[in-house]
Write an enzyme that holds these catalytic residues in place. Structure first.
Site, PDB file in Angstrom:
ATOM      1  N   CYS A 157       0.825  -1.203   0.000  1.00 28.66           N
ATOM      2  CA  CYS A 157       0.000   0.000   0.000  1.00 28.66           C
ATOM      3  C   CYS A 157       0.865   1.261   0.000  1.00 28.66           C
ATOM      4  O   CYS A 157       1.373   1.679   1.044  1.00 28.66           O
ATOM      5  CB  CYS A 157      -0.936  -0.007   1.212  1.00 28.66           C
ATOM      6  SG  CYS A 157      -2.002   1.431   1.289  1.00 28.66           S
ATOM      7  N   CYS A 160      -0.486   4.143   2.084  1.00 28.98           N
ATOM      8  CA  CYS A 160      -0.299   3.993   3.539  1.00 28.98           C
ATOM      9  C   CYS A 160       1.164   4.236   3.918  1.00 28.98           C
ATOM     10  O   CYS A 160       1.450   4.893   4.918  1.00 28.98           O
ATOM     11  CB  CYS A 160      -0.631   2.579   4.010  1.00 28.98           C
ATOM     12  SG  CYS A 160      -2.063   1.821   3.260  1.00 28.98           S
ATOM     13  N   ASP A 161       2.095   3.676   3.150  1.00 26.54           N
ATOM     14  CA  ASP A 161       3.488   3.619   3.615  1.00 26.54           C
ATOM     15  C   ASP A 161       4.465   4.478   2.814  1.00 26.54           C
ATOM     16  O   ASP A 161       5.623   4.619   3.216  1.00 26.54           O
ATOM     17  CB  ASP A 161       3.969   2.152   3.576  1.00 26.54           C
ATOM     18  CG  ASP A 161       3.180   1.276   4.545  1.00 26.54           C
ATOM     19  OD1 ASP A 161       2.723   1.804   5.570  1.00 26.54           O
ATOM     20  OD2 ASP A 161       3.013   0.078   4.270  1.00 26.54           O
TER      21      ASP A 161
END
Ligand code: NDP
Length: 335
Positions: A157, A160-161
Site C-alpha cells: 500500500c 499507507c506507507d
C-alpha cells in the site's frame, strides 16, 4: 515495522447479544469482518440498539494490522499504529454493547427470510440482517524474501506507507492501474521509482500510462521478474531481478531500493457469499447505488469487499456507517 496482530483467545459463545431460536442462535444484526468497515458498522448498529455480533475473521482487525503507522486517518494529528487503531475501534464498538467473537464464517444460507451463517464449520447463527465487511487481501509474489521483509520495506500500500520513503529510491511491481497510480504517487515523494513489469507492455489505462511516462523519476523496467528481495536482515536494501532478453536469454540485474511495493491486485474476500450475493467478474460485491444494499434483502456490504477503487480505511469506515444505517432502516420497515 509491520506487525501481524496476535491471535486472541476465542470468546465464550454464551454471548449476551444472542438469543436461542430452536437449535440455532438468533441475532438482529450480524457483522462479518473486523476492519474499519466492520467496527464502524458495529458502533452505529450498537448505538441503534441492534445488539450486533461481530465475527472477527481470519485476520482480526483487518489489513490495517499489517501496517505500522497510519498517518492519513482523520483525528490522529501525530498518526497512530494500525493495530492500536483497530483495538481502539474494537473498544469503541464494545462500549456500546457490541459482542466481538473469534471465528470465521465458512458458509451462509441466504435463501430464507432469516439468514443463516455458519461459523467455523459448525456453529449456526440466524440473523435478521447481515453486514459483510470481510475486506480484500493484497496479492503478494509469494517469495520467501518478500515475506521476511514485510514491514521492513515490503508493502502492498503506497498510500499507507509511501510517506516513509520520502527522498529515497523504491520499486513498484505491477503493470495495472493500481501500479501506475502507486508509482506516480510515489514519484511525488521519492527520488526514484522503478516500475517492474513482467510483460513488454503496461496493462494500465492509456491515461494512467501517460502519467507514468510523464514522470521523469519513474524508470519502467519491462520484461523484468523479481527473483529476490535483499536486505540486511531487517530492512530492504535492493531487489534482484531477472531480465528477459529475447526468446530464451535471461540476465540477472540488481537495483538498490529502500522500499518494495506490490501492486499486483487484490482479492476480495467474497467467495463464501457468492452462491447468493452478486459480485462483479473479479469478485467484488455489487452494492446498489448510494447504499450498502446487496441483491439479497437484509444483506449489506461495506469496505474493501465492495470497493476496488478507493480502498482506504476512512472510506471503508464511511461505508460501514452506511451499512449499519441501511440495516437499521431495513429492520425498522420489517417490524
Ligand atoms: P490488475 O489485475 O489490473 O493488474 C495487475 C497487474 O499486476 C498486471 O499488470 C499483472 O501483470 C501484474 N501481476 C499480477 N501478478 C503478477 C506477478 N506474479 N508478478 C508480476 N506481475 C504480476 O490489478 P489492479 O489492482 O491494477 O486493478 C484492479 C482493477 O481496479 C482494474 O479494473 C483497474 O482498472 C481498477 N483500478 C482503477 C483505478 C482508477 O480508476 N483510478 C485505480 C486502481 C485500480 P500482467 O499484465 O502481466 O498480467
Amino acid at each position: 515495522m509491520a506487525l501481524f496482530k496476535k491471535m486472541e483467545t476465542p470468546q465464550s459463545s454464551a454471548d449476551k447479544n444472542v438469543q436461542p431460536s430452536g437449535d440455532a442462535e438468533h441475532v438482529k444484526c450480524l457483522i462479518i469482518g473486523s476492519g474499519p468497515a466492520g467496527y464502524t458498522a458495529a458502533i452505529y448498529a450498537a448505538r441503534a440498539n441492534l445488539k450486533p455480533v461481530v465475527i472477527q475473521g481470519m485476520q482480526a482487525g483487518g489489513q490495517l494490522t499489517t501496517t505500522t503507522e497510519v498517518d492519513n486517518f482523520p483525528g490522529y494529528p501525530d498518526g497512530t499504529d494500525g493495530t492500536a487503531m483497530m483495538e481502539d475501534l474494537k473498544k469503541q464498538a464494545e462500549r456500546f454493547g457490541t459482542e466481538v467473537r473469534w471465528g470465521s464464517v465458512t458458509a451462509v444460507d441466504f435463501s430464507g427470510k432469516v439468514h443463516k451463517v455458519i461459523v467455523d464449520g459448525e456453529k449456526v447463527i440466524e440473523a435478521d440482517s447481515v453486514i459483510i465487511s470481510t475486506g480484500a487481501t493484497a496479492k503478494y509474489l509469494g517469495l520467501e524474501s518478500e515475506e521476511k521483509y514485510k514491514g521492513g520495506g515490503v508493502s502492498a500500500c503506497a498510500t499507507c506507507d509511501g510517506f516513509f520513503y520520502r527522498g529515497k529510491d523504491v520499486a513498484v511491481v505491477g503493470g495495472g492501474d493500481t501500479a501506475a497510480e502507486e508509482a506516480t504517487y510515489l514519484a511525488n515523494l521519492c527520488k526514484k521509482v522503478y516500475l517492474i513489469i513482467r510483460k513488454d507492455y503496461l496493462r494500465a489505462s492509456k491515461a494512467m500510462q501517460k502519467r507514468v511516462f510523464e514522470k521523469e523519476n519513474i524508470e519502467v523496467l519491462f520484461e523484468h521478474n523479481t527473483k529476490e528481495v535483499i536486505g540486511d536482515g531487517n530492512v530492504v536494501e535492493g531487489v534482484k531481478l531477472i531480465k528477459r532478453k529475447g526468446q530464451a536469454d535471461e540476465e540477472e540485474v540488481e537495483i538498490k531500493v529502500d522500499g518494495f511495493f506490490l501492486a499486483i491486485g487484490h482479492t476480495p474476500n467474497s467467495d463464501v457469499f457468492k452462491p447468493y450475493v452478486e459480485t462483479d467478474e473479479t469478485g467484488y460485491i455489487i452494492t446498489k447505488p448510494d447504499s450498502a444494499k446487496t441483491n439479497v434483502p437484509g444483506v449489506f456490504a461495506c469496505g474493501d469487499v465492495q470497493d476496488h477503487i478507493y480502498r482506504q480505511a476512512v472510506t471503508a469506515a464511511g461505508s460501514g456507517c452506511m451499512a449499519a444505517l441501511d440495516a437499521e432502516r431495513y429492520l425498522a420497515e420489517k417490524e
